[in-house]
Design a protein around this motif. Structure first.
Motif, PDB file in Angstrom:
ATOM      1  N   VAL A  22       0.850  -1.188  -0.397  1.00 24.52           N
ATOM      2  CA  VAL A  22       0.148  -0.154   0.062  1.00 24.52           C
ATOM      3  C   VAL A  22       0.384   1.152  -0.149  1.00 24.52           C
ATOM      4  CG1 VAL A  22      -1.549   1.610   1.590  1.00 24.52           C
ATOM      5  CG2 VAL A  22      -1.166  -1.074   0.561  1.00 24.52           C
ATOM      6  N   ALA A  24       4.917   1.597  -0.436  1.00 27.63           N
ATOM      7  CA  ALA A  24       5.889   1.526  -1.555  1.00 27.63           C
ATOM      8  C   ALA A  24       5.955   2.562  -2.757  1.00 27.63           C
ATOM      9  CB  ALA A  24       5.854   0.148  -1.767  1.00 27.63           C
ATOM     10  N   ARG A  25       6.638   3.740  -3.699  1.00 24.17           N
ATOM     11  CA  ARG A  25       6.868   4.156  -4.459  1.00 24.17           C
ATOM     12  C   ARG A  25       6.499   3.613  -4.835  1.00 24.17           C
ATOM     13  NH1 ARG A  25       8.662  10.576  -3.625  1.00 24.17           N
ATOM     14  NH2 ARG A  25       7.111  10.372  -2.056  1.00 24.17           N
ATOM     15  N   THR A  27       5.903   0.934  -8.260  1.00 21.52           N
ATOM     16  CA  THR A  27       4.969   0.077  -8.315  1.00 21.52           C
ATOM     17  C   THR A  27       5.540  -1.354  -8.404  1.00 21.52           C
ATOM     18  OG1 THR A  27       4.293   2.138  -9.414  1.00 21.52           O
ATOM     19  CG2 THR A  27       2.416   0.382  -9.016  1.00 21.52           C
ATOM     20  N   ASP A  81       7.847   8.507 -12.598  1.00 23.96           N
ATOM     21  CA  ASP A  81       6.743   8.452 -11.905  1.00 23.96           C
ATOM     22  C   ASP A  81       7.632   7.586 -10.367  1.00 23.96           C
ATOM     23  OD1 ASP A  81       4.505   8.196 -13.203  1.00 23.96           O
ATOM     24  OD2 ASP A  81       4.625   6.306 -14.015  1.00 23.96           O
ATOM     25  N   LEU A  84       6.913  10.854  -8.092  1.00 23.27           N
ATOM     26  CA  LEU A  84       6.519  11.559  -7.646  1.00 23.27           C
ATOM     27  C   LEU A  84       5.455  10.746  -6.348  1.00 23.27           C
ATOM     28  CD1 LEU A  84       4.230  12.130 -11.368  1.00 23.27           C
ATOM     29  CD2 LEU A  84       5.340  13.816 -10.192  1.00 23.27           C
ATOM     30  N   ARG A  85       4.754  11.514  -5.555  1.00 22.15           N
ATOM     31  CA  ARG A  85       4.633  10.760  -4.473  1.00 22.15           C
ATOM     32  C   ARG A  85       2.515  10.101  -5.641  1.00 22.15           C
ATOM     33  NH1 ARG A  85       0.088  14.059  -2.247  1.00 22.15           N
ATOM     34  NH2 ARG A  85       0.781  12.989  -0.324  1.00 22.15           N
ATOM     35  N   GLN A  86       2.569   9.056  -4.944  1.00 20.33           N
ATOM     36  CA  GLN A  86       1.826   7.713  -5.075  1.00 20.33           C
ATOM     37  C   GLN A  86       0.748   8.076  -4.145  1.00 20.33           C
ATOM     38  OE1 GLN A  86       1.802   5.695  -7.536  1.00 20.33           O
ATOM     39  NE2 GLN A  86       3.535   6.784  -8.277  1.00 20.33           N
ATOM     40  N   MET A  87       0.430   9.153  -2.886  1.00 24.98           N
ATOM     41  CA  MET A  87      -0.330   8.393  -1.977  1.00 24.98           C
ATOM     42  C   MET A  87      -1.112  10.198  -2.498  1.00 24.98           C
ATOM     43  SD  MET A  87      -0.297   7.958   1.818  1.00 24.98           S
ATOM     44  CE  MET A  87       0.148   6.026   1.759  1.00 24.98           C
ATOM     45  N   ASN A  88      -2.709   9.957  -2.489  1.00 23.24           N
ATOM     46  CA  ASN A  88      -3.203  11.322  -2.547  1.00 23.24           C
ATOM     47  C   ASN A  88      -3.199  11.901  -1.462  1.00 23.24           C
ATOM     48  OD1 ASN A  88      -5.251  10.170  -1.524  1.00 23.24           O
ATOM     49  ND2 ASN A  88      -6.462   9.908  -3.257  1.00 23.24           N
ATOM     50  N   TRP A  91      -5.389  11.200   3.049  1.00 16.96           N
ATOM     51  CA  TRP A  91      -4.961   9.781   3.332  1.00 16.96           C
ATOM     52  C   TRP A  91      -5.662   9.640   4.414  1.00 16.96           C
ATOM     53  CZ3 TRP A  91      -1.733  11.198   8.329  1.00 16.96           C
ATOM     54  CH2 TRP A  91      -0.964  11.806   7.551  1.00 16.96           C
TER      55      TRP A  91
ATOM     56  N   THR B  23      -6.827   5.498  -0.398  1.00 17.07           N
ATOM     57  CA  THR B  23      -4.718   6.319  -1.017  1.00 17.07           C
ATOM     58  C   THR B  23      -3.889   6.381  -1.899  1.00 17.07           C
ATOM     59  OG1 THR B  23      -3.966   5.178   0.007  1.00 17.07           O
ATOM     60  CG2 THR B  23      -5.407   6.755   1.816  1.00 17.07           C
ATOM     61  N   TYR B  92      -2.716   7.104 -13.698  1.00 16.25           N
ATOM     62  CA  TYR B  92      -3.176   8.625 -12.144  1.00 16.25           C
ATOM     63  C   TYR B  92      -4.623   8.395 -12.121  1.00 16.25           C
ATOM     64  CZ  TYR B  92       2.215   8.710 -10.903  1.00 16.25           C
ATOM     65  OH  TYR B  92       3.769   8.132 -10.927  1.00 16.25           O
TER      66      TYR B  92
END
Lengths: 164, 101
Positions: A22, A24-25, A27, A81, A84-88, A91, B23, B92
């Motif tokens: 969930v 990890a940056r 993929t 990618d 970039l941050r992978q979480m919106n 959170w 998320t 995204y």
């Protein structure tokens, strides 16, 4: 005693690798940890005496789905990618939802908690085959139809524009 | 081992999956989080089968059906992701706004 050692090490493996899936940056790392987590769930099935589910989990999930996701991860995306941050940004709200659900789940755990296993573990592959050809023959055939539909749908959606 | 340990493990796995699905920005990450939730449900089914219905196999049968449906779901989902990526050139989900008027 041995069962407890196996259970707690598998539980630690599953939760740690699920958290890595969930958070990890990269993929690709997520997909690798997903394979590890699914293999741990297969170990839990083996511990619960579900031998056919263990085999099916390893063959379908670890050998099929995790590898498929890995291929798609490698097909899509680009190198930028990784930076970039992978979480919106939601959170905190997601954590709130999880905490509220945890309270409900905790009630269920408390309610179901005390049950102990009464019967020894027996192999279930034979009875599963019998029930698939007996009481559950119709759902079994329906699942084969669903799989055929999924196969055709995957071919339909993923063909390129040129070949149409 | 009692039933509560297995139910607690599956609740933890399910909540991690919910958090991931809510998320992650990457659509493949969301698909992976959904797989985690499927597996939490399967652990529950196998554990209830073992502890509350010893000798029976209905829970394992249901878990087997869930595994096959999940395989179908992930195959169609990934091909849809490939088709969307071909159109929008991004993975995204906040950029998937073609239907927004």
């Amino acid at each position: 005693m041995l069962e407890q050692i196996v259970f707690y090490s598998l539980a630690a493996l599953i939760t740690a690798s699920a958290l890595m899936v969930v958070t990890a940056r990269n993929t690709v790392h997520s997909a690798l940890f997903l394979g590890l987590c699914l293999a741990g769930v297969g170990g839990i099935f083996a511990l619960l005496g579900a031998d056919f589910l263990f085999a099916g989990q390893i063959m379908v999930y670890v050998g099929g789905i995790a590898v498929l996701i890995m291929f798609v991860v490698m097909l899509l995306g680009r190198a930028s990618d990784l930076h970039l941050r992978q979480m919106n940004k939601q959170w905190a709200a997601a954590l709130l939802v999880c905490a509220a659900s945890l309270a409900g789940f905790w009630k269920i755990v408390r309610m179901a908690g005390g049950a102990l296993a009464t019967a020894p573990v027996k192999p279930t592959t034979g009875p599963l085959g019998l029930i698939m050809m007996g009481d559950y023959a119709l759902p079994f055939e329906l699942v084969s139809l669903v799989l055929t539909g999924a196969l055709l749908g995957a071919i339909f959606f993923s063909r390129s524009e040129k070949s149409q | 081992m009692n039933l509560g340990s297995y139910v607690a493990l599956s609740a933890a796995l399910f909540l991690i999956g919910v958090f991931g699905a809510l998320t992650r920005r990457n659509i493949i990450g969301i698909l992976m989080a959904i797989e985690l939730m499927f597996n939490a449900a399967n652990i529950n089914l196998a554990a209830f089968n073992r502890y509350l219905h010893p000798g029976g196999i209905i829970g394992q049968t249901l878990a087997l059906f869930i595994i096959s449906i999940a395989a179908a779901e992930v195959v169609v989902g990934l091909s849809l992701v490939l088709a969307i990526y071909r159109n929008t050139d991004t993975v995204y989900v906040e950029d998937y706004n073609l239907l927004k008027g």
